[in-house]
Design a protein around this motif. Structure first.
Motif, mmCIF file in Angstrom:
data_model
loop_
_atom_site.group_PDB
_atom_site.id
_atom_site.type_symbol
_atom_site.label_atom_id
_atom_site.label_comp_id
_atom_site.label_asym_id
_atom_site.label_seq_id
_atom_site.Cartn_x
_atom_site.Cartn_y
_atom_site.Cartn_z
ATOM 1 N N LEU B 194 47.336 153.084 20.936
ATOM 2 C CA LEU B 194 46.754 151.752 20.789
ATOM 3 C C LEU B 194 47.851 150.709 20.569
ATOM 4 O O LEU B 194 47.840 149.628 21.178
ATOM 5 C CB LEU B 194 45.774 151.760 19.615
ATOM 6 N N ALA B 198 48.732 147.697 22.927
ATOM 7 C CA ALA B 198 48.738 146.324 22.418
ATOM 8 C C ALA B 198 50.073 145.668 22.735
ATOM 9 O O ALA B 198 50.136 144.505 23.142
ATOM 10 C CB ALA B 198 48.480 146.310 20.916
ATOM 11 N N ARG B 201 50.102 145.173 26.719
ATOM 12 C CA ARG B 201 49.045 144.359 27.324
ATOM 13 C C ARG B 201 48.820 143.039 26.603
ATOM 14 O O ARG B 201 48.632 142.009 27.222
ATOM 15 C CB ARG B 201 47.721 145.149 27.342
ATOM 16 N N ALA B 202 48.811 143.104 25.253
ATOM 17 C CA ALA B 202 48.389 141.917 24.505
ATOM 18 C C ALA B 202 49.557 141.254 23.791
ATOM 19 O O ALA B 202 49.353 140.423 22.927
ATOM 20 C CB ALA B 202 47.306 142.305 23.502
ATOM 21 N N SER B 203 50.814 141.627 24.180
ATOM 22 C CA SER B 203 51.931 141.153 23.376
ATOM 23 C C SER B 203 52.052 139.627 23.447
ATOM 24 O O SER B 203 52.473 139.004 22.486
ATOM 25 C CB SER B 203 53.227 141.828 23.804
ATOM 26 N N ILE B 206 49.540 138.417 20.927
ATOM 27 C CA ILE B 206 50.021 138.695 19.570
ATOM 28 C C ILE B 206 51.150 137.731 19.227
ATOM 29 O O ILE B 206 51.183 137.145 18.144
ATOM 30 C CB ILE B 206 50.525 140.156 19.468
ATOM 31 N N ALA B 250 54.301 146.596 18.060
ATOM 32 C CA ALA B 250 53.422 145.751 18.880
ATOM 33 C C ALA B 250 53.913 144.309 18.979
ATOM 34 O O ALA B 250 53.525 143.585 19.885
ATOM 35 C CB ALA B 250 52.003 145.789 18.325
#
Lengths: 172, 400
Positions: B194, B198, B201-203, B206, B250
């Protein structure tokens, strides 16, 4: 000269190359931008013989003195922050269909989704080249885009005038 | 004196103490960790001046120290570096685990410790101190050396493995059975996956949420997120420290660099209190019989780490002297051995704490000394026939 890149996890990146007399040299670029340029010992080729340490701002100044603003280094920073975005240096080969033609003729952006953000020609760097910019054999294009897009762009540039006109759609 | 006044006095003495000891360590190019442990021994239960009033604060601060150690560790490495180490250096990671964990487990079982304690002992002899090694590479100016990528990759793999090992250890220490241990592993793997997802994909998102022009905001946001994720992984039984580590991974590279600088003073403060607190909870009067065990383990796992470094560097095409440098550099054990021992002590295995204290105090001092004099030692023990230089290839990929 070709430099090879080795990741130093948590520290930065090491670039290996050779000096004019064939001696191995390496440039270590730390994550904070500090630079170390080293040569290796003859008896112990894994250990440093001479070193030159440059603070980040000094390294930038040296790079600009040498006539190459660190466009690609900054791009690497950028692409690191944006996942999925990659940067690549692509050379226009002498036999390429696009050597001697306008950048716009390649329709690179439409066909591959990649942006050519700069062209390195000898000591000059042409930032943001316009579509009417003439590509020459030996030019290095600095392109950003997706991995697949960059693959497609490399393929496109590698075409010779005899190859059929490629039909490519922009990969996502 | 009233209780508040006493807290100030005790904390003041602790800070002055660790500042003096840290100064001494720096002067001799040593890691301050063994000296902090020593300070804890002197102040703690059965020591010369027991800490009473500030005990509660020091205990909490120590927990925060562990979180911050793991958070800043996660900040060091980008997912790209993790995956490239995983691809290229997996065999070195396996050799590292097998060679260095077995002596710890074996010795624990031989001296009659229960097997959960043996699992902890295996961990504490396995993991090299990334903090000490990073400092060594900087101090000895060996970053450009060709054995360095091998060293760093072994460290990265150990750190990544910690994210899986710590939850398993917690399950085992809590007396969980095989199925629960499997559950712990699944949970840990899920959490790591996960975090990596994260990170890739979502850095950007974030990064956007955590970034701010002022350092204060960045610090508060990163700490807030870390505490909350740590609380979540803690509640799942997967160790708060793992959560903190995953937050570190992350966080995108550009911000990670900044966050590391901003958080460094907090990390140094709380980590120092963690080491002192560990020493505090160790009774020096009981240490004597375990000195021998710690020393024996130190000798054996010095040899096994040298073998690990030799193997990892040889895979990179590094010559004999470089291989020896890699081996010696990996010898120091430090913060993570103590983190692991701390978990074991909390679960009711005080002997692991005593052995760890002796073990780390030895290897955190001997390791850096070996690394420093590696070339002198190499010149003596490597016969000239083994010395022809290997081709300097290494983990190369073309610059693009």
């Amino acid at each position: 000269m070709e430099f090879t890149e080795t990741l130093l996890p948590g520290v930065g990146v090491r670039y290996d190359g050779q000096s004019r007399d064939g001696q191995p040299i390496a440039i270590v670029v730390a994550h904070d931008g500090d630079v170390e340029i080293v040569t290796y010992q003859r008896t112990d080729p894994d250990a440093v013989q001479y070193r030159l340490e440059l603070a980040a701002h000094a390294a930038l100044a040296v790079a600009e003195l040498l006539g190459s603003p660190r466009v690609s280094a900054r791009l690497v920073d950028l692409t690191r922050e944006i996942p999925g975005l990659h940067t690549r240096r692509l050379v226009v080969a002498p036999g390429s269909r696009y050597a001697g033609r306008l950048l716009g003729d390649s329709k690179a952006r439409t066909r591959t989704g990649c942006s050519i953000v700069a062209v390195v020609r000898g000591p000059d760097v042409i930032a943001a080249p316009a579509p009417d910019f003439t590509l020459l054999a030996g030019d290095t294009l600095i392109a950003i885009g997706s991995e697949r897009g960059l693959e497609a762009l490399a393929e496109l540039l590698g075409l010779t005038p005899d190859d059929p006109v490629p039909v490519m759609t922009a990969p996502v | 004196m009233d209780p508040t006044g006493l807290v100030y006095v005790e904390l003041g003495l602790i800070f002055v103490g660790i500042s003096l000891l840290g100064g001494v360590a720096r002067r001799f190019g040593l890691s301050p960790i063994p000296l902090y442990l020593l300070a804890g021994l002197v102040f703690g239960d059965g020591g010369f001046a027991p800490v009473v009033a500030a005990d509660g604060f020091v205990t909490i601060a120590a927990e925060l120290g562990v979180l911050l150690l793991l958070l800043t560790l996660g900040l060091e490495f980008s997912p790209e570096e993790l995956s490239s180490s995983l691809r290229r250096h997996r065999p070195s990671g396996v050799v590292d685990l097998v060679l260095n964990a077995i002596p710890g487990v074996a010795v624990a079982l031989v001296i009659g410790l229960p097997w959960p304690a043996a699992v902890a002992m295996g961990g504490l002899t396995w993991v090299t101190s990334s903090g000490i090694v990073a400092q060594l590479l900087t101090d000895l100016k060996r970053t450009p050396n060709r054995e360095t990528p091998a060293i760093l990759s072994v460290l990265v793999l150990e750190d990544l493995a910690m994210a899986i090992y710590l939850p398993i250890l917690l399950v085992v220490l809590a007396g969980g059975g095989f199925l629960q241990a499997l559950g712990g592993i699944a949970l840990a793997l899920g959490a790591v996956a996960l975090a990596l997802l994260a990170a890739t994909r979502a850095s950007r998102r974030i990064g956007k949420i955590l970034t701010h022009r002022t350092d204060e905001q960045v610090m508060l946001r990163v700490l807030g997120l870390t505490m909350l994720v740590a609380a979540a992984t803690h509640a799942l039984g997967a160790s708060a420290a793992v959560g903190a580590f995953l937050v570190g991974i992350a966080i995108p590279a550009g911000l990670a660099e900044r966050a590391r600088k901003i958080l460094a003073p907090q990390r140094d403060l709380f980590a120092a209190l963690f080491f002192v607190s560990f020493g505090l909870s160790t009774d020096p009067r009981e240490l004597a019989p375990y000195l021998a065990v710690g020393a024996l383990l130190a000798v054996v796992t010095t040899v096994t780490k040298i073998a690990t470094g030799w193997y990892a560097a040889r895979r990179e095409g590094v010559g004999p002297k470089g291989r020896l440098r890699a081996g010696f550099t990996l010898v120091p054990r430090g913060e993570f051995s103590i983190v692991i021992a701390g978990l074991a002590v909390a679960a009711g295995h005080p002997k692991v704490g005593l052995i760890a204290t002796a073990y780390v105090m030895i290897l955190a001092v001997v390791g850096p000394v070996l690394a420093r004099f590696s070339d002198h030692i190499g010149a003596r023990i490597l016969s000239p026939s083994t010395l022809p230089p290997a081709a300097p290839s290494g983990s190369l990929r073309s610059a693009s």
